[in-house]
Scaffold this active site. Sequence first.
Site, PDB file in Angstrom:
ATOM      1  N   SER A  26       0.813  -1.109  -0.072  1.00 36.83           N
ATOM      2  CA  SER A  26       0.097  -0.087   0.188  1.00 36.83           C
ATOM      3  C   SER A  26       0.882   1.135   0.063  1.00 36.83           C
ATOM      4  O   SER A  26       2.094   1.120  -0.076  1.00 36.83           O
ATOM      5  CB  SER A  26      -0.712  -0.132   1.364  1.00 36.83           C
ATOM      6  OG  SER A  26      -0.111   0.214   2.393  1.00 36.83           O
ATOM      7  N   GLY A  27       0.486   2.530   0.255  1.00 33.38           N
ATOM      8  CA  GLY A  27       0.947   3.584   0.338  1.00 33.38           C
ATOM      9  C   GLY A  27       2.218   3.412   1.360  1.00 33.38           C
ATOM     10  O   GLY A  27       3.222   3.978   1.221  1.00 33.38           O
TER      11      GLY A  27
ATOM     12  N   ASP B 282       2.185  -9.160  -0.753  1.00 34.46           N
ATOM     13  CA  ASP B 282       0.809  -8.772  -0.572  1.00 34.46           C
ATOM     14  C   ASP B 282      -0.415  -9.536  -0.852  1.00 34.46           C
ATOM     15  O   ASP B 282      -0.003 -10.376  -2.051  1.00 34.46           O
ATOM     16  CB  ASP B 282       0.632  -7.495  -1.526  1.00 34.46           C
ATOM     17  CG  ASP B 282      -0.594  -6.656  -0.601  1.00 34.46           C
ATOM     18  OD1 ASP B 282      -0.240  -5.531  -0.406  1.00 34.46           O
ATOM     19  OD2 ASP B 282      -1.728  -7.254  -0.879  1.00 34.46           O
ATOM     20  N   ASP B 283      -0.893 -10.036  -0.206  1.00 32.98           N
ATOM     21  CA  ASP B 283      -1.777 -11.291  -0.081  1.00 32.98           C
ATOM     22  C   ASP B 283      -3.062 -10.742  -0.915  1.00 32.98           C
ATOM     23  O   ASP B 283      -4.256 -11.749  -1.308  1.00 32.98           O
ATOM     24  CB  ASP B 283      -2.251 -11.900   1.219  1.00 32.98           C
ATOM     25  CG  ASP B 283      -1.050 -12.557   1.943  1.00 32.98           C
ATOM     26  OD1 ASP B 283      -0.343 -13.225   0.958  1.00 32.98           O
ATOM     27  OD2 ASP B 283      -0.720 -12.092   3.219  1.00 32.98           O
TER      28      ASP B 283
ATOM     29  N   HIS C 292      12.148  12.889  25.551  1.00 34.44           N
ATOM     30  CA  HIS C 292      12.818  12.169  26.660  1.00 34.44           C
ATOM     31  C   HIS C 292      11.850  11.237  27.490  1.00 34.44           C
ATOM     32  O   HIS C 292      10.554  11.659  27.860  1.00 34.44           O
ATOM     33  CB  HIS C 292      13.972  12.974  27.445  1.00 34.44           C
ATOM     34  CG  HIS C 292      12.974  14.081  28.444  1.00 34.44           C
ATOM     35  ND1 HIS C 292      12.477  13.788  29.632  1.00 34.44           N
ATOM     36  CD2 HIS C 292      12.442  15.272  28.059  1.00 34.44           C
ATOM     37  CE1 HIS C 292      11.920  14.661  30.175  1.00 34.44           C
ATOM     38  NE2 HIS C 292      11.740  15.666  29.228  1.00 34.44           N
TER      39      HIS C 292
ATOM     40  N   ILE D  31      -2.691  12.280  13.382  1.00 36.57           N
ATOM     41  CA  ILE D  31      -1.911  13.264  12.870  1.00 36.57           C
ATOM     42  C   ILE D  31      -1.884  14.654  13.297  1.00 36.57           C
ATOM     43  O   ILE D  31      -2.839  14.965  13.613  1.00 36.57           O
ATOM     44  CB  ILE D  31      -2.169  13.378  11.048  1.00 36.57           C
ATOM     45  CG1 ILE D  31      -1.012  14.174  10.498  1.00 36.57           C
ATOM     46  CG2 ILE D  31      -3.587  13.741  10.878  1.00 36.57           C
ATOM     47  CD1 ILE D  31      -1.288  14.003   8.919  1.00 36.57           C
TER      48      ILE D  31
HETATM   49  C1  LIG Z   1       0.770   9.042   6.306  1.00 41.13           C
HETATM   50  C2  LIG Z   1      -0.563   8.732   6.977  1.00 41.13           C
HETATM   51  O1  LIG Z   1      -1.614   9.116   6.311  1.00 41.13           O
HETATM   52  S1  LIG Z   1      -0.627   8.124   8.533  1.00 41.13           S
HETATM   53  C3  LIG Z   1      -2.608   8.575   9.056  1.00 41.13           C
HETATM   54  C4  LIG Z   1      -2.854   9.892   9.591  1.00 41.13           C
HETATM   55  N1  LIG Z   1      -4.310   9.901   9.870  1.00 41.13           N
HETATM   56  C5  LIG Z   1      -4.687  10.049  11.141  1.00 41.13           C
HETATM   57  O2  LIG Z   1      -4.221  10.042  12.002  1.00 41.13           O
HETATM   58  C6  LIG Z   1      -6.253  10.102  11.187  1.00 41.13           C
HETATM   59  C7  LIG Z   1      -6.667   9.960  12.600  1.00 41.13           C
HETATM   60  N2  LIG Z   1      -8.403   9.403  12.632  1.00 41.13           N
HETATM   61  C8  LIG Z   1      -8.962  10.633  12.906  1.00 41.13           C
HETATM   62  O3  LIG Z   1      -8.872  11.820  13.499  1.00 41.13           O
HETATM   63  C9  LIG Z   1     -10.496  10.264  12.541  1.00 41.13           C
HETATM   64  O4  LIG Z   1     -11.283  11.304  12.223  1.00 41.13           O
HETATM   65  C10 LIG Z   1     -11.327   9.643  14.059  1.00 41.13           C
HETATM   66  C11 LIG Z   1     -10.639   8.089  14.200  1.00 41.13           C
HETATM   67  C12 LIG Z   1     -10.872  10.556  15.007  1.00 41.13           C
HETATM   68  C13 LIG Z   1     -12.746   9.404  13.887  1.00 41.13           C
HETATM   69  O5  LIG Z   1     -13.013   8.768  12.686  1.00 41.13           O
HETATM   70  P1  LIG Z   1     -14.636   8.539  12.482  1.00 41.13           P
HETATM   71  O6  LIG Z   1     -15.122   7.604  13.672  1.00 41.13           O
HETATM   72  O7  LIG Z   1     -14.675   7.863  11.131  1.00 41.13           O
HETATM   73  O8  LIG Z   1     -15.696   9.838  12.573  1.00 41.13           O
HETATM   74  P2  LIG Z   1     -16.046  10.831  11.541  1.00 41.13           P
HETATM   75  O9  LIG Z   1     -15.310  11.125  10.360  1.00 41.13           O
HETATM   76  O10 LIG Z   1     -17.487   9.921  11.414  1.00 41.13           O
HETATM   77  O11 LIG Z   1     -16.532  11.985  12.575  1.00 41.13           O
HETATM   78  C14 LIG Z   1     -17.440  11.840  13.562  1.00 41.13           C
HETATM   79  C15 LIG Z   1     -17.733  13.220  14.244  1.00 41.13           C
HETATM   80  O12 LIG Z   1     -16.479  13.389  14.784  1.00 41.13           O
HETATM   81  C16 LIG Z   1     -15.776  14.860  14.396  1.00 41.13           C
HETATM   82  N3  LIG Z   1     -14.250  14.579  14.388  1.00 41.13           N
HETATM   83  C17 LIG Z   1     -13.644  13.427  13.574  1.00 41.13           C
HETATM   84  N4  LIG Z   1     -12.450  13.475  13.921  1.00 41.13           N
HETATM   85  C18 LIG Z   1     -12.090  14.671  14.666  1.00 41.13           C
HETATM   86  C19 LIG Z   1     -11.045  15.329  15.167  1.00 41.13           C
HETATM   87  N5  LIG Z   1      -9.674  14.422  15.175  1.00 41.13           N
HETATM   88  N6  LIG Z   1     -11.059  16.087  15.980  1.00 41.13           N
HETATM   89  C20 LIG Z   1     -12.215  16.817  16.181  1.00 41.13           C
HETATM   90  N7  LIG Z   1     -13.493  16.255  15.717  1.00 41.13           N
HETATM   91  C21 LIG Z   1     -13.349  15.294  14.957  1.00 41.13           C
HETATM   92  C22 LIG Z   1     -16.322  14.844  12.885  1.00 41.13           C
HETATM   93  O13 LIG Z   1     -16.197  16.309  12.686  1.00 41.13           O
HETATM   94  C23 LIG Z   1     -17.936  14.298  13.148  1.00 41.13           C
HETATM   95  O14 LIG Z   1     -18.511  15.467  13.958  1.00 41.13           O
HETATM   96  P3  LIG Z   1     -19.943  15.540  13.462  1.00 41.13           P
HETATM   97  O15 LIG Z   1     -20.713  14.271  13.903  1.00 41.13           O
HETATM   98  O16 LIG Z   1     -20.477  16.862  14.267  1.00 41.13           O
HETATM   99  O17 LIG Z   1     -20.119  15.841  12.014  1.00 41.13           O
END
Ligand SMILES: CC(=O)SCCNC(=O)CCNC(=O)[C@H](O)C(C)(C)COP(=O)(O)OP(=O)(O)OC[C@H]1O[C@@H](n2cnc3c(N)ncnc32)[C@H](O)[C@@H]1OP(=O)(O)O
Length: 200
Positions: free
Chosen positions: A10-11, A32-33, A125, A155
């Site tokens: 994947s990415g 990758d399976d 630390h 993130i």
């Molecule tokens: C290289 C890379 O890509 S590494 C990956 C990096 N990515 C991350 O770290 C992503 C982390 N994931 C998140 O922040 C996600 O939003 C989660 C896991 C917190 C929640 O995901 P889900 O359960 O799918 O929530 P969903 O998108 O349905 O949102 C539900 C509600 O929470 C809110 N919400 C979701 N995430 C956040 C957040 N981080 N902060 C504040 N509010 C949030 C939404 O706005 C929504 O509000 P509403 O009901 O008033 O519209």
Amino acid sequence: MKQIAIYGASGHGKVVADIARLNGYDDILFIDDGIATYLSFERFVQQQLDIPVALGVGNAQVRARLYRRCREHGLSIETLVHPSAVLADGVIVGEGTVVMANSVVNSDTDIGKCCILNTSCVIEHDNSIGDFVHIAPQVACAGGVKIGDYSHIGIGSCIIQGITVGSHTVIGAGSVVVKNIENHILAYGNPCKPIKELTS
Ligand SMILES: CC(=O)SCCNC(=O)CCNC(=O)[C@H](O)C(C)(C)COP(=O)(O)OP(=O)(O)OC[C@H]1O[C@@H](n2cnc3c(N)ncnc32)[C@H](O)[C@@H]1OP(=O)(O)O
């Protein structure tokens, strides 16, 4: 030729492959399976290549499953650190962990096995980071933070000094964690608050 296999095309797997290249691996194959164009794990094992494997999957549960499968087959699991990462004195990095570009890990921090320290994170630390944890890009953990196994720190989040985040917990993107968060919790916001319990 220095060979390595990346389990997961994947990415995330592509970024892991890039770090492997920068660590001198010039012959990289993907396992990758789920994608027919890549070697399945079964076929990889049949070929008895005797090369290390790095885990290229972001999901913690899947990564743990692939790790166990590799260990059961006696494969060696590679730990990869991007050359631009800074690891201070006394830092322990567990087997299979990948440390990405521009990450900084400061003194006497322990990082568990098969973690992802994603791009530009700062782990200060005396942190203790469990196994199969994902610290997403640009997360900052202040001194003395503890994070339990399988947790995901979203993130751009920051965690102030001395905080404990439990295991199997997800901290949403951009959160500011100023109080301890229990095991199996989804939490987010500024200040970061528990939203719901997680079952897995
Ligand atoms: C290289 C890379 O890509 S590494 C990956 C990096 N990515 C991350 O770290 C992503 C982390 N994931 C998140 O922040 C996600 O939003 C989660 C896991 C917190 C929640 O995901 P889900 O359960 O799918 O929530 P969903 O998108 O349905 O949102 C539900 C509600 O929470 C809110 N919400 C979701 N995430 C956040 C957040 N981080 N902060 C504040 N509010 C949030 C939404 O706005 C929504 O509000 P509403 O009901 O008033 O519209």
